[in-house]
Design an enzyme around this catalytic site. Structure first.
Site, PDB file in Angstrom:
ATOM      1  NE  ARG A  22       8.871  -7.738   5.451  1.00 27.27           N
ATOM      2  CZ  ARG A  22       7.957  -7.151   6.210  1.00 27.27           C
ATOM      3  NH1 ARG A  22       8.381  -6.842   7.420  1.00 27.27           N
ATOM      4  NH2 ARG A  22       6.918  -6.496   5.644  1.00 27.27           N
ATOM      5  CB  CYS A 160       7.460  -0.635  -0.255  1.00 28.25           C
ATOM      6  SG  CYS A 160       7.656  -1.721   0.951  1.00 28.25           S
ATOM      7  NE  ARG A 180      10.992  -3.625  -1.632  1.00 22.28           N
ATOM      8  CZ  ARG A 180      10.424  -4.176  -0.553  1.00 22.28           C
ATOM      9  NH1 ARG A 180       9.835  -5.465  -1.063  1.00 22.28           N
ATOM     10  NH2 ARG A 180      10.319  -3.878   0.578  1.00 22.28           N
ATOM     11  CB  SER A 181       6.643  -4.857  -2.068  1.00 19.38           C
ATOM     12  OG  SER A 181       5.815  -5.443  -0.992  1.00 19.38           O
ATOM     13  CB  CYS A 182       1.884  -2.415  -3.504  1.00 18.01           C
ATOM     14  SG  CYS A 182       0.439  -1.334  -3.405  1.00 18.01           S
ATOM     15  CG  ASP A 183      -0.867  -3.854   2.925  1.00 13.82           C
ATOM     16  OD1 ASP A 183      -1.844  -4.034   2.504  1.00 13.82           O
ATOM     17  OD2 ASP A 183      -0.531  -3.810   4.278  1.00 13.82           O
ATOM     18  CG  HIS A 221       1.085  -7.981  -1.603  1.00 13.87           C
ATOM     19  ND1 HIS A 221       2.268  -7.725  -1.913  1.00 13.87           N
ATOM     20  CD2 HIS A 221       1.275  -7.599  -0.224  1.00 13.87           C
ATOM     21  CE1 HIS A 221       2.657  -7.023  -1.093  1.00 13.87           C
ATOM     22  NE2 HIS A 221       2.110  -6.689  -0.023  1.00 13.87           N
TER      23      HIS A 221
HETATM   24  N1  MHF Z   1       2.404  -4.663   6.028  1.00 12.33           N
HETATM   25  C1  MHF Z   1       2.775  -3.463   5.661  1.00 12.33           C
HETATM   26  N2  MHF Z   1       1.752  -2.705   4.937  1.00 12.33           N
HETATM   27  C2  MHF Z   1       2.317  -1.328   4.618  1.00 12.33           C
HETATM   28  O1  MHF Z   1       1.287  -0.658   3.911  1.00 12.33           O
HETATM   29  C3  MHF Z   1       3.317  -0.623   5.334  1.00 12.33           C
HETATM   30  C4  MHF Z   1       3.969  -1.452   5.908  1.00 12.33           C
HETATM   31  N3  MHF Z   1       3.787  -2.767   6.145  1.00 12.33           N
HETATM   32  N4  MHF Z   1       5.175  -0.905   6.397  1.00 12.33           N
HETATM   33  C5  MHF Z   1       5.731   0.414   6.353  1.00 12.33           C
HETATM   34  C6  MHF Z   1       4.653   1.309   5.823  1.00 12.33           C
HETATM   35  C7  MHF Z   1       3.893   1.791   6.906  1.00 12.33           C
HETATM   36  N5  MHF Z   1       2.544   2.320   6.198  1.00 12.33           N
HETATM   37  C8  MHF Z   1       1.500   1.941   6.829  1.00 12.33           C
HETATM   38  C9  MHF Z   1       1.461   1.822   8.307  1.00 12.33           C
HETATM   39  C10 MHF Z   1      -0.088   1.636   8.772  1.00 12.33           C
HETATM   40  C11 MHF Z   1      -1.119   2.255   8.172  1.00 12.33           C
HETATM   41  C12 MHF Z   1      -2.483   2.133   8.691  1.00 12.33           C
HETATM   42  O2  MHF Z   1      -2.538   1.574   9.739  1.00 12.33           O
HETATM   43  N6  MHF Z   1      -3.372   2.753   8.356  1.00 12.33           N
HETATM   44  C13 MHF Z   1      -4.838   2.760   8.853  1.00 12.33           C
HETATM   45  C14 MHF Z   1      -4.911   3.870   9.919  1.00 12.33           C
HETATM   46  C15 MHF Z   1      -4.302   5.155   9.233  1.00 12.33           C
HETATM   47  C16 MHF Z   1      -4.491   6.425  10.544  1.00 12.33           C
HETATM   48  O3  MHF Z   1      -5.317   6.138  11.273  1.00 12.33           O
HETATM   49  O4  MHF Z   1      -3.844   7.230  10.384  1.00 12.33           O
HETATM   50  C17 MHF Z   1      -5.843   2.830   7.525  1.00 12.33           C
HETATM   51  O5  MHF Z   1      -6.779   2.565   7.663  1.00 12.33           O
HETATM   52  O6  MHF Z   1      -5.389   3.443   6.706  1.00 12.33           O
HETATM   53  C18 MHF Z   1      -0.844   2.385   6.724  1.00 12.33           C
HETATM   54  C19 MHF Z   1      -0.006   2.493   5.945  1.00 12.33           C
HETATM   55  C20 MHF Z   1       2.770   1.601   4.842  1.00 12.33           C
HETATM   56  N7  MHF Z   1       3.653   0.615   5.146  1.00 12.33           N
HETATM   57  O1  LIG Z   2       4.960   2.438   1.341  1.00 10.88           O
HETATM   58  C1  LIG Z   2       4.494   1.227   1.660  1.00 10.88           C
HETATM   59  C2  LIG Z   2       5.330   0.633   2.370  1.00 10.88           C
HETATM   60  C3  LIG Z   2       5.207  -0.721   2.727  1.00 10.88           C
HETATM   61  N1  LIG Z   2       4.137  -1.237   1.842  1.00 10.88           N
HETATM   62  C4  LIG Z   2       3.919  -2.559   2.083  1.00 10.88           C
HETATM   63  C5  LIG Z   2       4.216  -3.597   1.215  1.00 10.88           C
HETATM   64  C6  LIG Z   2       4.609  -4.890   1.851  1.00 10.88           C
HETATM   65  O2  LIG Z   2       3.037  -5.631   2.160  1.00 10.88           O
HETATM   66  C7  LIG Z   2       4.995  -4.533   3.025  1.00 10.88           C
HETATM   67  C8  LIG Z   2       6.628  -4.703   3.044  1.00 10.88           C
HETATM   68  O3  LIG Z   2       7.171  -5.794   3.120  1.00 10.88           O
HETATM   69  P1  LIG Z   2       8.267  -6.515   1.947  1.00 10.88           P
HETATM   70  O4  LIG Z   2       8.509  -7.812   2.532  1.00 10.88           O
HETATM   71  O5  LIG Z   2       9.407  -5.417   2.539  1.00 10.88           O
HETATM   72  O6  LIG Z   2       7.732  -6.461   0.697  1.00 10.88           O
HETATM   73  O7  LIG Z   2       4.454  -3.349   3.047  1.00 10.88           O
HETATM   74  C9  LIG Z   2       3.367  -0.507   1.265  1.00 10.88           C
HETATM   75  O8  LIG Z   2       2.471  -1.174   0.388  1.00 10.88           O
HETATM   76  N2  LIG Z   2       3.586   0.715   0.715  1.00 10.88           N
END
Ligand code: MHF
Ligand SMILES: O=c1ccn([C@H]2C[C@H](O)[C@@H](COP(=O)(O)O)O2)c(=O)[nH]1
Length: 283
Positions: A22, A160, A180-183, A221
């Site tokens: 993806r 997620c 299920r999935s955690c960045d 991950h």
């Molecule tokens: N790849 C990915 N990772 C995610 O954690 C994630 C997604 N996609 N898609 C859906 C939501 C959106 N989420 C996000 C999106 C952006 C930030 C981010 O940019 N955080 C920065 C700055 C936050 C700010 O300035 O308010 C950080 O340093 O934490 C964090 C979570 C969590 N989710």
């Molecule tokens: O609340 C959230 C939303 C999203 N994520 C992360 C986990 C993955 O890295 C991506 C989503 O990708 P999928 O391919 O749908 O698993 O966003 C998160 O950690 N926390």
């Protein structure tokens, strides 16, 4: 938080490289992580080894509570976290169900507050939980789930953190949340805050004492372009004491959360942190 850093270190020591179609990026991955937060003792799990943005995380969750499905509504609450997924994801942009700029489709909040019944009408999962808990009832299914496979093709991302299960023992409220999935570098920082705050808020509006929140993660991950910053910068730092979260005590009902609450109703006390780190975000 030592448990957060231990998970990061475990991914680096034991993780397996997995291709992710993806995003087109590889992820260093482990399976199964359990975190817990003491909400009763107000040990707010905000990451201290880099600057963390708690208002953005709470705004995102408040948007789910309100049933929002549009990134513009999330921006008004104080977070840009849905901009990229709503407006930059190629397959969603070409999806016939997308209703235009900022539309996220049938994800999180829509499922939580207006799950479409096959025989017509909708189900408000959160209202049922709040009504039951307020009346001291735990029917062993106080569950809000955002996970609706029949509508994945109508949303920009599969949820997620997909299921939240409340439990009542006496007058103490617990929450178990499933992801299920955690960045781990970016998302988990937010998700820890959200699990904690969700229990604190529901305890407050149902008149219960908050107990523990349990956070269960399956695929944890680190994306390949985040690894160096995590290993060589964040993991070299010592965690600092946890702050406290103060929530405006005037928030008393679900209606309050749906109508007038803003990020000014949340305040963190005693937050100390190391310098900011900007991690790359995978769309
Ligand atoms: N790849 C990915 N990772 C995610 O954690 C994630 C997604 N996609 N898609 C859906 C939501 C959106 N989420 C996000 C999106 C952006 C930030 C981010 O940019 N955080 C920065 C700055 C936050 C700010 O300035 O308010 C950080 O340093 O934490 C964090 C979570 C969590 N989710
Ligand atoms: O609340 C959230 C939303 C999203 N994520 C992360 C986990 C993955 O890295 C991506 C989503 O990708 P999928 O391919 O749908 O698993 O966003 C998160 O950690 N926390």
């Amino acid at each position: 938080m030592r448990a957060y850093l231990d998970l990061c270190q475990r991914i680096i020591d034991e993780g397996t490289w997995v291709e992710n179609e993806r995003t087109g990026k590889r992820c260093l991955t482990v399976i199964n992580a359990d975190l817990e937060y003491n909400v009763g003792a107000n040990e707010f799990p905000m990451i201290t080894t880099r600057k963390s943005y708690f208002k953005s995380a709470i705004a995102e969750f408040l948007g789910y509570i309100r049933g929002y499905d549009n990134a513009a509504d999330f921006r008004k609450l104080g977070t840009k976290t849905w901009d990229a997924n709503a407006n930059l994801n190629e397959s969603w942009l070409n999806n016939p169900h997308r209703k235009g700029e900022d539309d996220m489709g049938r994800v999180y909040g829509i499922q939580g507050r207006a799950w479409a019944k096959p025989d017509g009408g909708t189900i408000d999962q959160l209202q049922k939980i709040v009504d039951n808990l307020t009346n001291g009832i735990d029917d062993r299914a106080e569950i809000m789930t955002f996970y609706n496979p029949g509508e994945f093709h109508m949303g920009c991302l599969r949820p997620c953190m997909h299921t939240h299960n409340f439990s009542l023992l006496g007058d103490t409220l617990y929450l178990t949340s499933f992801q299920r999935s955690c960045d781990v570098p970016l998302g988990l920082n937010f998700n820890q805050i959200q699990v904690f705050t969700f229990l604190a808020l529901i305890a407050q509006i149902t008149g219960k004492k908050a107990g523990m929140a349990y956070h269960k993660i399956v695929n944890a991950h680190i994306y390949e372009d985040q690894l160096e910053l995590m290993r060589d910068v964040q993991l070299k730092r010592e965690p600092l004491p946890l702050p406290k979260l103060n929530i405006n005590p005037d928030i008393k009902t679900l209606k309050d959360l749906e109508t007038w609450v803003t990020m000014d109703d949340f305040e963190v006390e005693g937050y100390q942190c190391h310098e900011a780190i900007k991690y790359p975000f995978a769309v």
